[in-house]
Structure formats: C-alpha cells, structure tokens
Motif scaffolding. Structure first.
Motif, PDB file in Angstrom:
ATOM      1  N   CYS A 168       0.850  -1.195   0.000  1.00 55.34           N
ATOM      2  CA  CYS A 168       0.000   0.000   0.000  1.00 55.34           C
ATOM      3  C   CYS A 168       0.883   1.241   0.000  1.00 55.34           C
ATOM      4  CB  CYS A 168      -0.921  -0.023   1.221  1.00 55.34           C
ATOM      5  SG  CYS A 168      -2.258   1.198   1.149  1.00 55.34           S
ATOM      6  N   GLY A 169       1.607   1.444  -1.095  1.00 51.30           N
ATOM      7  CA  GLY A 169       2.499   2.588  -1.218  1.00 51.30           C
ATOM      8  C   GLY A 169       1.881   3.710  -2.030  1.00 51.30           C
ATOM      9  N   ARG A 170       2.509   4.873  -1.953  1.00 50.20           N
ATOM     10  CA  ARG A 170       2.110   6.047  -2.742  1.00 50.20           C
ATOM     11  C   ARG A 170       0.625   6.379  -2.566  1.00 50.20           C
ATOM     12  NH1 ARG A 170       3.780   5.361  -8.761  1.00 50.20           N
ATOM     13  NH2 ARG A 170       3.254   7.583  -8.755  1.00 50.20           N
ATOM     14  N   ASN A 171       0.179   6.419  -1.325  1.00 51.96           N
ATOM     15  CA  ASN A 171      -1.245   6.633  -1.061  1.00 51.96           C
ATOM     16  C   ASN A 171      -1.538   7.772  -0.086  1.00 51.96           C
ATOM     17  OD1 ASN A 171      -3.211   4.910  -2.471  1.00 51.96           O
ATOM     18  ND2 ASN A 171      -1.972   3.222  -1.677  1.00 51.96           N
ATOM     19  N   ARG A 172      -0.521   8.558   0.278  1.00 51.83           N
ATOM     20  CA  ARG A 172      -0.713   9.681   1.210  1.00 51.83           C
ATOM     21  C   ARG A 172      -1.441   9.234   2.486  1.00 51.83           C
ATOM     22  NH1 ARG A 172      -4.126  12.988  -0.088  1.00 51.83           N
ATOM     23  NH2 ARG A 172      -5.165  11.967  -1.816  1.00 51.83           N
ATOM     24  N   LEU A 173      -1.047   8.116   3.031  1.00 48.92           N
ATOM     25  CA  LEU A 173      -1.717   7.597   4.226  1.00 48.92           C
ATOM     26  C   LEU A 173      -1.475   8.484   5.446  1.00 48.92           C
ATOM     27  CD1 LEU A 173      -0.974   3.783   3.834  1.00 48.92           C
ATOM     28  CD2 LEU A 173      -3.055   5.017   3.217  1.00 48.92           C
ATOM     29  N   GLU A 174      -0.265   9.037   5.546  1.00 46.12           N
ATOM     30  CA  GLU A 174       0.092   9.998   6.584  1.00 46.12           C
ATOM     31  C   GLU A 174      -0.144   9.445   7.996  1.00 46.12           C
ATOM     32  OE1 GLU A 174      -1.907  13.655   5.567  1.00 46.12           O
ATOM     33  OE2 GLU A 174      -1.018  13.709   3.549  1.00 46.12           O
ATOM     34  N   ASP A 175       0.139  10.280   8.986  1.00 48.72           N
ATOM     35  CA  ASP A 175       0.002   9.847  10.379  1.00 48.72           C
ATOM     36  C   ASP A 175      -1.447   9.533  10.743  1.00 48.72           C
ATOM     37  OD1 ASP A 175       2.672  10.125  10.744  1.00 48.72           O
ATOM     38  OD2 ASP A 175       2.580  11.850  12.089  1.00 48.72           O
ATOM     39  N   GLY A 176      -2.380  10.185  10.042  1.00 46.18           N
ATOM     40  CA  GLY A 176      -3.790  10.020  10.389  1.00 46.18           C
ATOM     41  C   GLY A 176      -4.300   8.591  10.301  1.00 46.18           C
ATOM     42  N   SER A 177      -3.745   7.801   9.389  1.00 46.21           N
ATOM     43  CA  SER A 177      -4.242   6.426   9.246  1.00 46.21           C
ATOM     44  C   SER A 177      -3.280   5.380   9.803  1.00 46.21           C
ATOM     45  CB  SER A 177      -4.513   6.104   7.771  1.00 46.21           C
ATOM     46  OG  SER A 177      -3.312   6.013   7.028  1.00 46.21           O
ATOM     47  N   ALA A 178      -2.029   5.792  10.095  1.00 46.47           N
ATOM     48  CA  ALA A 178      -1.006   4.831  10.522  1.00 46.47           C
ATOM     49  C   ALA A 178      -1.397   4.018  11.760  1.00 46.47           C
ATOM     50  CB  ALA A 178       0.324   5.547  10.751  1.00 46.47           C
TER      51      ALA A 178
END
Length: 398
Positions: A168-178
């Motif tokens: 699941c790369g290049r998806n702007r997951l950021e800290d919010g979903s980690a």
C-alpha cells in the motif's frame, strides 16, 4: 468452442469496455470454471462492462489471482464505486482466491467503501495490492478498519488469518491512518511482507507501525522508503524500531531509504542495533539518502563480516560519503567476496542496470536458440521440398 486456458488476460490491450456488448466477446471464449487467473490491467471498464465481468467472476470456482490494476482510467468518480462494487462483491465468497490487485486506480477516499465487504467477508485471500490509489488518511482508515475487522472475525471463528502480504504505497496515508494500519497488522499477526513507501508518514505514525508490525514475527520484507523516522531532532521512531527489530528473526529485506534516519551525522540507534546482529538473516539493506556519515560506515565495516554475515546487498547512495572512504572499501570487498555488492554511487547503480540488461539479452538469445532447435518443418515446407525434388528431375529441352 471454449478454450481450456486457465488464464484470462487482457493486460495492456488499452481497451475501452463500456457495455456488456463490448466485453462479452472477450469473455465468451473462456470457461469460468477452469479459470485460475484474470488480468485486466491497462484497460478501462465502465459500469455495465464491470457488471458483466462480475457475472463471469461469480461462476469461477478455482480463481486464485484477480488482477484489476489500472482499470478505471478516464472514468467518472460516479462510475468507479458502482463498477468496483460489482467486481468486489463477485469475489467476496471465493475461497480459492489468493491475490487481489487493485493498484493504480484513482479511488481516493470517496471510492473505497465498495472494497470493504470483500476485505471483511473474504478471509481466504493472502495478498492485497493497493498501490497508488490516492487513498489519503481517510481512505486509509476505511481500508485498515476493514482489515482489522477481518482479523477479529477470524479470531472469533477460531481461525488463523491467511493474510501475509500488504502493498500500500504512494497513497498519502500519513500519520492520520497509521495507527489503524498498525492495529490491523497486529491483529493479523501473520504478515511476511509489508510495503508502504512514499506515504508521508511521520515519526508518530512510524512509531505506531513499528509496534503493530512487531506482532508479526514471520516478517521477511519491510519497505517504508520515503517516510520520516525522526522529527526536529526527536528520535522516538528510531528507538521503537530498534526495539522491534529482534521481533523479526526471518527478516530478509529492509528498505529504509529516504527516511531521515540521521539529522546531523550521528549514528542512528537503529543501525547500531542491526550491527549487533538483531536480524541474522538480513540479505538486503537499503539506506540511501539518510544523512549517514563516516561513523555509520565505520560501524557497518566493523560488523560486515560478523553480525551482518548474511548481507549481500547494501545501498548507501546519496549519503555524506567521501570518494576514498576506507570503510566503504572494506564493506565493498567483504560483500564482493561473498557474491554480494555495495551500492555507494550512481555508477554502482548504473552498473547493476547494465548487468541486468545484459542478463536479459542473454536469456532472450538462449530462449530463441532453444526455440530454433525445436522448430519442425510445416506441411507447407514439406510440400515445397517435394515440389523442388520433382522439378529437379524434369529435363527441359529447348
């Protein structure tokens, strides 16, 4: 007459399939009950075509690989959820399914809900590929929550999770979903490969992921390239990852390039832990562009023949190294002696690319030679030879 092929592939054909009439001719030659793989990447599917495809998928009984990467190029945001829902719903009861690939589709956070029933209901699949989907933190939370629910349902049923690979790369997951991803990973506990590069995850999220992944002792491949392990001098991320390293005795590949492991040239504690032998099976270590300096190279040189004896590939490009650094020379020599290689400059990387190209050319030539040896004369060839023999016997007089 239906073909007996087990693979249905339209990969890369560039087809625009809008209606049932568009897609039916491509499906009709195949018997769905023997199909093990479907590959539709590089085409674009509309709602009606996707619904027709779903009807075909529902009839499959031994399907293992469902590859639907890059199938919505040029589609409206209103079309994608309907099309995706039809496909995913057709797959959710497939107990034979091993891999689902939905990479390179621009779902965004608004179009991920149709995937949720599959993720929560189908507990047979092992490989999930969701690369470059523009999920954002919100979309990431939706999918990670579905995976968490799947793990809980498996546990409630007394079953072990089958999930072992998440890309699941290049998806702007950021800290919010980690943190949600971390919770899902911990709940499954069966992961062997996790790739989440280029997601804008900073130290807080990286720390959460380390704790979640630590519950997966079978991990062999971790790729978190281009996320951030430190924050304005704070090193909590590095410290927690250092503590987690020993949780992965089978670790083969660790990619932490572009992760800000060092900010002022100090030796990252994570590197010190690796040098002490935390992961004895480590084969590939990627540490490009991390502000590493001579002290880090010295530590690696000291441990390259002892605690890092399994290492075969080490990437250190774009750090702060001198051209004649003796520590790098020691590392390069040790790796070469065991059949490995150090990549410290652009030239090293270019050399590898050239070697790969040469190897591919050799393999292609060998394959052509084998095919030439196996060529049998066709009926046309035989007839031509016979005609030539007859003509040679003819005595033409003027």
């Amino acid at each position: 007459m239906a073909t007996s092929s087990k693979i249905l592939s339209l990969s890369g054909k560039g087809l625009k399939l809008d209606t049932r009439a568009d897609i039916d001719p491509w499906l009709k030659p195949y018997d769905p009950t023997v199909i093990e793989e479907v590959h539709f990447g590089g085409n674009t599917l509309g709602v009606e075509a996707s619904q027709a495809l779903a009807e075909f998928l529902e009839k499959t009984t031994v399907l293992k690989v469902a590859d639907f990467a890059d199938i919505f190029t040029g589609r409206l945001i209103s079309e994608i959820p309907q099309a995706l829902s039809a496909i995913c719903d057709a797959l959710k009861d497939k107990t034979s399914l091993v891999e689902l690939n939905l990479s390179d589709n621009a779902f965004g956070g608004r179009s991920v809900e149709p995937i949720v029933p599959f993720l929560t209901h189908n507990r047979s699949f092992q490989v999930l590929k969701l690369n470059n989907n523009g999920l954002g933190p919100a979309g990431g939370v939706v999918l990670a929550t579905a995976l968490l629910e799947s793990a809980r349902l498996s546990k409630a049923a007394g079953r072990k999770s089958n999930l072992h690979t998440v890309i699941c790369g290049r998806n702007r997951l950021e800290d919010g979903s980690a943190p949600t991803w971390a919770e899902a990973f911990a709940a499954h506990g069966t992961l062997t490969e996790v790739r989440m590069p280029q997601n804008g995850i900073r130290m807080a999220g990286i720390t959460a992921l380390a704790r979640g992944l630590a519950k997966n002792e079978g991990l062999k491949y971790i790729d978190l390239q281009d996320n951030t392990f430190t924050d304005d001098g704070a090193t909590t991320g590095l410290e927690v990852w250092s503590e987690s390293l020993s949780s992965w005795p089978e670790l083969h590949t660790l990619n932490l390039s572009d992760c800000v492991l060092s900010t002022d040239g100090e030796v990252p504690v994570l590197l010190s832990t690796l040098a002490l032998g935390s992961n004895p099976k480590l084969h590939t270590l990627q540490l490009q562009n991390n502000n590493l300096e001579s002290a880090s190279f010295s530590l690696l040189a000291e441990s390259i023949s002892t605690s890092l004896a399994s290492l075969r590939k080490l990437e250190l490009q774009y750090n702060d190294q001198e051209e004649d650094d003796e520590h790098l020379e020691t590392i390069a020599l040790s790796l070469k002696q065991r059949g490995g290689k150090l990549y410290a400059t652009d030239e090293d990387e270019e050399g590898e690319e050239e070697e790969e190209e040469e190897e591919e050319e050799r393999e292609a030539e060998e394959e052509t030679a084998v095919q030439d040896e196996k060529v049998e004369p066709t009926e046309v060839d035989k007839a031509a030879d016979a005609l030539a023999d007859l003509l040679n016997k003819v005595d033409i007089k003027s």
